[in-house]
Design an enzyme around this catalytic site. Structure first.
Site, PDB file in Angstrom:
ATOM      1  N   ASP A  33       0.849  -1.196   0.000  1.00  0.00           N
ATOM      2  CA  ASP A  33       0.000   0.000   0.000  1.00  0.00           C
ATOM      3  C   ASP A  33       0.879   1.238   0.000  1.00  0.00           C
ATOM      4  O   ASP A  33       1.963   1.228   0.582  1.00  0.00           O
ATOM      5  CB  ASP A  33      -0.924  -0.008   1.237  1.00  0.00           C
ATOM      6  CG  ASP A  33      -2.222   0.726   0.970  1.00  0.00           C
ATOM      7  OD1 ASP A  33      -2.166   1.948   0.764  1.00  0.00           O
ATOM      8  OD2 ASP A  33      -3.287   0.081   0.943  1.00  0.00           O
ATOM      9  N   TYR A 145     -11.327   7.043 -13.508  1.00  0.00           N
ATOM     10  CA  TYR A 145     -11.592   5.793 -12.779  1.00  0.00           C
ATOM     11  C   TYR A 145     -12.237   4.762 -13.709  1.00  0.00           C
ATOM     12  O   TYR A 145     -11.730   3.646 -13.850  1.00  0.00           O
ATOM     13  CB  TYR A 145     -12.504   6.100 -11.597  1.00  0.00           C
ATOM     14  CG  TYR A 145     -12.806   4.931 -10.686  1.00  0.00           C
ATOM     15  CD1 TYR A 145     -11.815   4.382  -9.868  1.00  0.00           C
ATOM     16  CD2 TYR A 145     -14.091   4.393 -10.613  1.00  0.00           C
ATOM     17  CE1 TYR A 145     -12.105   3.325  -9.011  1.00  0.00           C
ATOM     18  CE2 TYR A 145     -14.389   3.346  -9.754  1.00  0.00           C
ATOM     19  CZ  TYR A 145     -13.391   2.811  -8.951  1.00  0.00           C
ATOM     20  OH  TYR A 145     -13.682   1.769  -8.097  1.00  0.00           O
TER      21      TYR A 145
HETATM   22  P1  NAD Z   1      -9.889   2.237  -0.341  1.00  0.00           P
HETATM   23  O1  NAD Z   1      -9.624   3.632  -0.804  1.00  0.00           O
HETATM   24  O2  NAD Z   1     -10.244   2.032   1.080  1.00  0.00           O
HETATM   25  O3  NAD Z   1      -8.674   1.277  -0.677  1.00  0.00           O
HETATM   26  C1  NAD Z   1      -7.787   1.455  -1.739  1.00  0.00           C
HETATM   27  C2  NAD Z   1      -6.388   1.173  -1.231  1.00  0.00           C
HETATM   28  O4  NAD Z   1      -5.450   1.251  -2.323  1.00  0.00           O
HETATM   29  C3  NAD Z   1      -5.907   2.191  -0.192  1.00  0.00           C
HETATM   30  O5  NAD Z   1      -5.326   1.517   0.897  1.00  0.00           O
HETATM   31  C4  NAD Z   1      -4.889   3.034  -0.954  1.00  0.00           C
HETATM   32  O6  NAD Z   1      -3.934   3.628  -0.111  1.00  0.00           O
HETATM   33  C5  NAD Z   1      -4.311   2.010  -1.908  1.00  0.00           C
HETATM   34  N1  NAD Z   1      -3.705   2.581  -3.118  1.00  0.00           N
HETATM   35  C6  NAD Z   1      -4.250   3.460  -3.988  1.00  0.00           C
HETATM   36  N2  NAD Z   1      -3.403   3.729  -4.995  1.00  0.00           N
HETATM   37  C7  NAD Z   1      -2.281   2.997  -4.764  1.00  0.00           C
HETATM   38  C8  NAD Z   1      -1.045   2.839  -5.452  1.00  0.00           C
HETATM   39  N3  NAD Z   1      -0.791   3.496  -6.585  1.00  0.00           N
HETATM   40  N4  NAD Z   1      -0.120   2.004  -4.929  1.00  0.00           N
HETATM   41  C9  NAD Z   1      -0.359   1.328  -3.773  1.00  0.00           C
HETATM   42  N5  NAD Z   1      -1.508   1.441  -3.077  1.00  0.00           N
HETATM   43  C10 NAD Z   1      -2.461   2.266  -3.571  1.00  0.00           C
HETATM   44  O7  NAD Z   1     -11.056   1.687  -1.298  1.00  0.00           O
HETATM   45  P2  NAD Z   1     -11.832   0.302  -1.285  1.00  0.00           P
HETATM   46  O8  NAD Z   1     -13.266   0.609  -1.252  1.00  0.00           O
HETATM   47  O9  NAD Z   1     -11.268  -0.627  -0.281  1.00  0.00           O
HETATM   48  O10 NAD Z   1     -11.503  -0.243  -2.745  1.00  0.00           O
HETATM   49  C11 NAD Z   1     -10.566  -1.287  -2.981  1.00  0.00           C
HETATM   50  C12 NAD Z   1     -10.645  -1.693  -4.447  1.00  0.00           C
HETATM   51  O11 NAD Z   1     -11.947  -2.177  -4.770  1.00  0.00           O
HETATM   52  C13 NAD Z   1     -10.345  -0.557  -5.415  1.00  0.00           C
HETATM   53  O12 NAD Z   1      -9.605  -1.040  -6.505  1.00  0.00           O
HETATM   54  C14 NAD Z   1     -11.727  -0.145  -5.883  1.00  0.00           C
HETATM   55  O13 NAD Z   1     -11.687   0.425  -7.166  1.00  0.00           O
HETATM   56  C15 NAD Z   1     -12.467  -1.468  -5.875  1.00  0.00           C
HETATM   57  N6  NAD Z   1     -13.913  -1.270  -5.739  1.00  0.00           N
HETATM   58  C16 NAD Z   1     -14.466  -0.912  -4.555  1.00  0.00           C
HETATM   59  C17 NAD Z   1     -15.835  -0.713  -4.465  1.00  0.00           C
HETATM   60  C18 NAD Z   1     -16.513  -0.357  -3.176  1.00  0.00           C
HETATM   61  O14 NAD Z   1     -17.721  -0.158  -3.169  1.00  0.00           O
HETATM   62  N7  NAD Z   1     -15.862  -0.271  -2.044  1.00  0.00           N
HETATM   63  C19 NAD Z   1     -16.649  -0.868  -5.609  1.00  0.00           C
HETATM   64  C20 NAD Z   1     -16.028  -1.207  -6.799  1.00  0.00           C
HETATM   65  C21 NAD Z   1     -14.668  -1.427  -6.869  1.00  0.00           C
END
Ligand code: NAD
Ligand code: UDP
Length: 313
Positions: A33, A145
């Site tokens: 992360d 996105y």
């Molecule tokens: P979140 O923001 O809590 O988690 C994303 C994590 O990725 C964070 O810990 C962030 O620090 C890390 N991150 C971002 N860019 C980075 C990089 N370049 N290098 C290393 N780490 C990086 O969001 P989430 O809701 O836990 O989402 C996790 C994944 O699931 C994402 O890919 C998101 O697109 C996907 N997603 C989530 C949802 C939802 O409803 N929560 C829906 C569709 C897709």
């Protein structure tokens, strides 16, 4: 059999629950992360586990690591966070995916991509099946996105076709639960935090737009089942809860459940905000024998309790 597993975005909301679950099954988990939105707090209880390793790294930059499986979950996920630095969002999803796919190619690891319902854009088909190709504005504020995630899916399928690596693509629909940030900006956390603080509840537009909300434990179950499914099932597969709610209904539910005195105020609807969203989960039911179990009210109760502790203790 215990596996060596890499989770990118492992300190985020979904990633941290996934780290926990895969450790519980006896695996070795390496969490990567860059803490763009992730927090140490989400994984602090795992740091003493000898099978857990945290690497602070930005997946935009390559790295080499031998693992059996990769869960590629790193990406800003809430509209305010992914729009804050759109170029970074695109780089994370495109360069980051290439870097992870290169690891999978080098070490023959199985790799999963966390894709999203946003690949359907503002959908003209409802509910959304995996065969629907979507209605995305490629030059709008959400495109960094949506198009980033679409390009990532393309990369996964091209790496499979060209190098025959084992890929799994899931399309996650709005998921909520404990460990979302107070300032995440997504609707469930915004409304709960506003309601608990007695602040105005900000409904964007007239609140008739719909979303389907999946509780985190249900999603984690679906993710694990997908990774364990036969290699010839690559997806994409929708993972979400088909229960569909208007945003205004969600606001009213949360006000009621928190006994809040907050008022609902209406703010402009963000550009390209999808008017409806609901997953068709027939494929997940058939192929993974998976469907969500936690009703919205029950999941909200857990999430409200989490934010109460977070905000007031
Ligand atoms: P979140 O923001 O809590 O988690 C994303 C994590 O990725 C964070 O810990 C962030 O620090 C890390 N991150 C971002 N860019 C980075 C990089 N370049 N290098 C290393 N780490 C990086 O969001 P989430 O809701 O836990 O989402 C996790 C994944 O699931 C994402 O890919 C998101 O697109 C996907 N997603 C989530 C949802 C939802 O409803 N929560 C829906 C569709 C897709
Ligand atoms: N929304 C809202 N008030 C908020 C945050 C979001 O009315 O404080 C709306 C938003 O316009 C969208 C829906 O709630 O229609 C879901 O937004 P979110 O950002 O959670 O996720 P999205 O599904 O749009 O990516």
């Amino acid at each position: 059999m215990s596996k060596r597993i890499l989770i990118t975005g492992g300190a985020g909301f979904i990633g941290s629950h996934l780290c926990e679950r895969l450790l519980k099954e006896g695996n070795e988990v390496i969490c990567i992360d860059n803490f763009f939105t992730g927090r140490k707090d989400n994984i602090i209880h795992l740091l003493n586990n000898p099978k857990f390793q945290l690497i602070t790294h930005d997946i935009i930059n390559p790295l080499s690591i031998t693992v059996d499986e990769i869960y590629n979950f790193a990406s800003p996920a809430s509209p305010p966070h992914y729009q804050y630095d759109p170029i970074f969002t695109l780089k994370t999803n495109i360069l980051g995916s290439i870097n992870m796919l290169e690891i999978a190619k080098s070490f023959n690891s199985k790799i999963m991509q966390a894709s999203t319902s946003e690949v359907y854009g503002d959908p003209l088909e409802h509910p959304q099946k995996e065969s629907y190709r979507g209605n995305v504005n490629p030059i709008g504020p959400r495109a960094c996105y949506d198009e980033g995630k679409r390009a990532a899916e393309t990369l996964f399928f091209d790496y499979w076709r060209k190098f025959n690596i084992k890929i799994k693509v899931i399309r996650i629909f709005n998921t909520y639960g404990p460990r979302m940030r107070e300032d995440d900006g997504r609707v469930v956390s915004n409304f709960i935090v506003q309601a608990l603080k007695g602040e105005d509840i900000t409904v964007y537009g007239d609140g008739t737009q719909t979303r389907s909300f999946c509780y985190i434990s249900d999603l984690i179950e679906g993710i694990v089942k997908m990774m364990e499914s036969p290699d010839d099932f690559r997806g994409p597969v929708n993972l979400g809860n088909p229960g569909e709610f208007k945003i205004i209904e969600l606001a009213e539910m949360i006000i009621k459940m928190t006994n809040s005195k907050s008022r609902i105020v209406y703010k402009p609807l963000p550009e390209d905000d999808p008017k409806v969203r609901k997953p068709d989960i027939t494929l997940a039911k058939t192929k993974l024998n998976w469907e969500p179990k936690v009703p919205l009210e029950e999941g909200l109760k857990e999430t409200i309790n989490y934010f109460k502790t977070k905000l007031f203790k």
